[in-house]
Design a protein around this motif. Structure first.
Motif, short mmCIF file in Angstrom:
data_model
loop_
_atom_site.label_atom_id
_atom_site.label_comp_id
_atom_site.label_asym_id
_atom_site.label_seq_id
_atom_site.Cartn_x
_atom_site.Cartn_y
_atom_site.Cartn_z
N HIS A 232 8.98 2.36 5.34
CA HIS A 232 7.71 1.64 5.38
C HIS A 232 7.14 1.82 6.78
O HIS A 232 7.64 1.26 7.76
CB HIS A 232 7.92 0.15 5.07
CG HIS A 232 6.65 -0.62 4.93
ND1 HIS A 232 6.31 -1.65 5.78
CD2 HIS A 232 5.62 -0.49 4.04
CE1 HIS A 232 5.13 -2.13 5.41
NE2 HIS A 232 4.69 -1.45 4.37
N ASP B 66 0.86 -1.19 0.00
CA ASP B 66 0.00 0.00 0.00
C ASP B 66 0.90 1.24 0.00
O ASP B 66 1.64 1.48 0.96
CB ASP B 66 -0.89 -0.01 1.24
CG ASP B 66 -1.94 1.11 1.23
OD1 ASP B 66 -1.78 2.05 0.42
OD2 ASP B 66 -2.89 1.05 2.03
N ASN C 297 0.28 4.15 0.47
CA ASN C 297 -0.02 5.08 1.56
C ASN C 297 0.80 4.75 2.81
O ASN C 297 0.91 5.60 3.72
CB ASN C 297 -1.52 5.03 1.91
CG ASN C 297 -2.39 5.57 0.79
OD1 ASN C 297 -2.02 6.55 0.14
ND2 ASN C 297 -3.54 4.94 0.57
N ASP C 298 1.34 3.54 2.85
CA ASP C 298 2.18 3.13 3.98
C ASP C 298 3.65 3.50 3.77
O ASP C 298 4.49 3.21 4.63
CB ASP C 298 2.09 1.61 4.20
CG ASP C 298 0.72 1.19 4.71
OD1 ASP C 298 0.02 2.04 5.29
OD2 ASP C 298 0.36 0.00 4.52
N CYS C 299 3.95 4.10 2.62
CA CYS C 299 5.34 4.39 2.27
C CYS C 299 5.62 5.89 2.29
O CYS C 299 4.84 6.68 1.77
CB CYS C 299 5.66 3.84 0.88
SG CYS C 299 5.49 2.05 0.75
N PRO D 179 4.38 0.94 8.63
CA PRO D 179 3.90 -0.12 9.53
C PRO D 179 5.01 -0.96 10.16
O PRO D 179 4.89 -1.41 11.30
CB PRO D 179 3.01 -0.98 8.62
CG PRO D 179 2.62 -0.09 7.50
CD PRO D 179 3.78 0.82 7.28
#
Length: 296
Positions: free
Chosen positions: A184, A154, A156-158, A186
């Motif tokens: 990253h 995703d 959006n997680d980067c 998460p």
């Protein structure tokens, strides 16, 4: 009439010695067949991403990391594989604190997957005036290159940061912000790529490394004790977590997992790794066969 016609054939066949060679029991063929029937690692034919980090030992560990990097490059050249550097953190005396690179070629992962772990060097550093042998360590991580469909990321997680690539001593080798640092969120994984002049290419390389790391993490979660043990071997670079020792005074290399010692250190560092790798593959196959027989 029919019986009379068959008699000569029966008589003739009785005079021909039977070739019973094919009827004999061949245990070595049975062993080969069992090996062929062992489950294949689905990653064996994939390219690999290699990460080398200097561990305990300071500058000496960084120098050794550079030597092991060159060892793998030379091995790849012998196999006619392609090597592509992704990121490197050098020190001024020719060492490397960290290097990541991709090796592309048929069966690359099947040959190199046993190299993950802590490699230890024993030698007298050039800066050592008393002639004492020092011990240093580096860690090697081997990961299969993972396709987009294997691991979904995703975006959006980067988080992407750009900066100027630098060479030895911090000298600027690029006048544009082409280097990329990928975080990253998460997992907290941070990856830097600055080998390419193009920011877009560095971004693509960083995503490749992230994909492989996430894939490796997922394997460790869902997989077996073997994958978990492999990850734990990588560890922190502490001297006690060794899989192989390179002893310069004695000119020997010892792989501690299979208790194999070769007294030709120079050849090994020049990329002559086949005997070690073949022995590791044979030991791995033997262990899998033993587990299979125990299960039966």
């Amino acid at each position: 009439m029919v019986q009379a016609a068959q008699k000569p054939q029966t008589l003739l066949s009785s005079r021909i010695p039977r070739d019973t060679e094919h009827e004999r029991y061949h245990p070595e063929l049975e062993e080969e067949l069992k090996i062929l029937l062992l489950p294949k690692d689905p990653n064996d034919e994939k390219n690999v991403i290699v990460e080398i980090r200097a561990g305990a030992g300071g500058d000496e560990a960084a120098l050794f990391a550079a030597e092991i990097y060159r060892m793998y490059v030379r091995y790849a050249e012998r196999q006619r594989w392609r090597v592509e550097t992704m990121d490197v953190e050098e020190i001024g005396i020719g060492g490397m604190k960290y290097v990541s690179f991709m090796i592309s070629g048929q069966g690359a992962y099947s040959r190199l997957k046993y190299e993950s772990g802590v490699h230890r060097v024993q030698r007298v550093p050039e800066t050592e005036s008393g002639g004492r042998i020092h011990t240093s360590t580096i860690t090697v991580a081997i990961m299969p290159e993972v396709e987009d469909f294997d691991v979904q990321i995703d975006m959006n997680d980067c988080k992407f940061d750009v900066f100027r690539a630098s060479g030895n001593g911090g000298q600027c080798v690029n006048t544009t912000d082409s280097a990329v640092r990928l975080t990253h969120i998460p997992t907290g994984i941070v990856i830097s790529c600055q080998d390419e002049k193009s920011q877009l290419k560095n971004k693509d390389k960083a995503l490749k490394v992230l994909r492989s790391r996430l894939y490796e993490m997922e394997l460790a979660k869902q997989h077996d004790a073997e994958a978990e043990a492999r990850r734990s071997q990588i560890g922190t670079g502490d001297r006690s977590e060794k899989i192989r020792t390179y002893n310069f005074p004695q000119g020997r290399v010892t792989d501690h997992r299979i208790k194999l010692t070769l007294h030709r250190l120079e050849n090994v560092l020049n990329g002559d790794l086949d005997e070690i790798i073949d022995s590791l593959i044979a030991a791995d196959q033997a262990a899998k066969l033993s587990n299979l027989q125990d299960a039966e």
